[in-house]
Design an enzyme around this catalytic site. Structure first.
Site, short mmCIF file in Angstrom:
data_model
loop_
_atom_site.label_atom_id
_atom_site.label_comp_id
_atom_site.label_asym_id
_atom_site.label_seq_id
_atom_site.Cartn_x
_atom_site.Cartn_y
_atom_site.Cartn_z
N LYS A 1 0.83 -1.21 0.00
CA LYS A 1 0.00 0.00 0.00
C LYS A 1 0.86 1.26 0.00
CE LYS A 1 -4.03 -1.96 2.41
NZ LYS A 1 -5.04 -1.58 1.40
N LYS A 5 7.13 -10.68 26.65
CA LYS A 5 6.10 -9.68 26.87
C LYS A 5 4.87 -10.30 27.53
CE LYS A 5 4.07 -5.62 24.71
NZ LYS A 5 4.08 -4.72 23.52
N GLU A 48 0.91 -2.25 13.91
CA GLU A 48 1.16 -0.93 14.47
C GLU A 48 1.97 -0.12 13.46
OE1 GLU A 48 2.69 0.76 18.71
OE2 GLU A 48 4.25 -0.06 17.42
#
Length: 246
Positions: free
Chosen positions: A34, A67, A153
């Site tokens: 994109k 995490k 993100e």
């Protein structure tokens, strides 16, 4: 009672993890496509691109595991998908602050992308001086047997913002102690200087554009007939332009 063979169980687990990571990799591929389309469109039609360059990264399984442990969450692929939204990350570097919002708006207008969250650290910088525009977008990925909706993100910054953030990360990478106040203050001052440079370059860019528009540069008919597609110059026949105009 049939007990599952440990090797078969391991093979299935490997298959599931590989597929899981591939889905995020494919989402990044779609986002990069994109961005490349936008770059080529602007370069061909406006002789200018608001996008300088992009960089993508995929969190490693080890980083994901660490995490999840810090979050005290269960270690399952479904839980990872629910709790970690930055497995796939894309950084877009722009020339000017205004370009950041232009690129953001272009992405938000794309019908197959769903914007889940926007964090504007340009209008509201972090206390340490960090600036960037963060978008959390949901990207459809079409696998052989289903459609997966994947979070990516997207961080959009100027060159100056990216320079500061990259060096700040290098300075404090794996630094587990508290940062001395004097260093924190200096880094904040450096961030302010980078922002001042961004604002100055934005002003110069705007003034040059106004001067150029005021002059109303007249392109010769010969130049207007030339277009660039995929770095190849194509000359449009004068009669073709005339027929289209009619």
């Amino acid at each position: 009672m049939h007990l599952e063979d440990p090797m078969d169980k391991f093979k299935k687990l490997k298959h599931d993890i590989t597929r899981f990571m591939l889905i995020y990799k494919f989402a990044l591929d779609e986002m990069e496509t994109k961005i490349e389309i936008l770059k080529q469109e602007f370069q061909a039609l406006h002789d200018f691109s608001p996008i300088e360059h992009t960089k993508s990264r995929l969190k490693s399984p080890e980083s994901i595991m660490n995490k999840m442990i810090r979050k005290h969450s269960e270690l399952s692929l479904d839980a990872i998908k629910d709790h970690i939204k930055d497995i796939a990350g894309l950084r877009i570097t722009c020339s000017f602050i205004s370009d950041i919002y232009d690129v953001s708006n272009m992405l938000q207008r794309q019908s197959d992308l769903k914007v889940l969250e926007i964090k504007d650290y340009i209008k509201n910088p972090k206390p340490n001086g960090y600036q960037s525009l963060h978008l959390l977008v949901q990207v459809p990925v079409f696998m052989s047997d289903c459609e997966e909706l994947v979070c990516v993100e997207v961080q959009i910054r100027t060159i100056a913002m990216d320079f500061w953030a990259s060096l700040e990360h290098k300075i404090f990478y794996k630094y587990n102690q508290s940062v001395p106040e004097s260093l924190t203050r200096e880094l904040k001052n450096a961030a302010d200087s980078a922002n001042a440079l961004d604002l100055q370059m934005e002003r110069l860019h705007r003034e040059i554009k106004e001067i150029k528009d005021a002059r109303g540069e007249e392109d010769s008919m010969e130049e207007l007939r030339k277009i660039m597609i995929n770095n190849q110059q194509i000359t449009v026949p004068a009669n073709f332009l005339k027929l289209l105009g009619e």
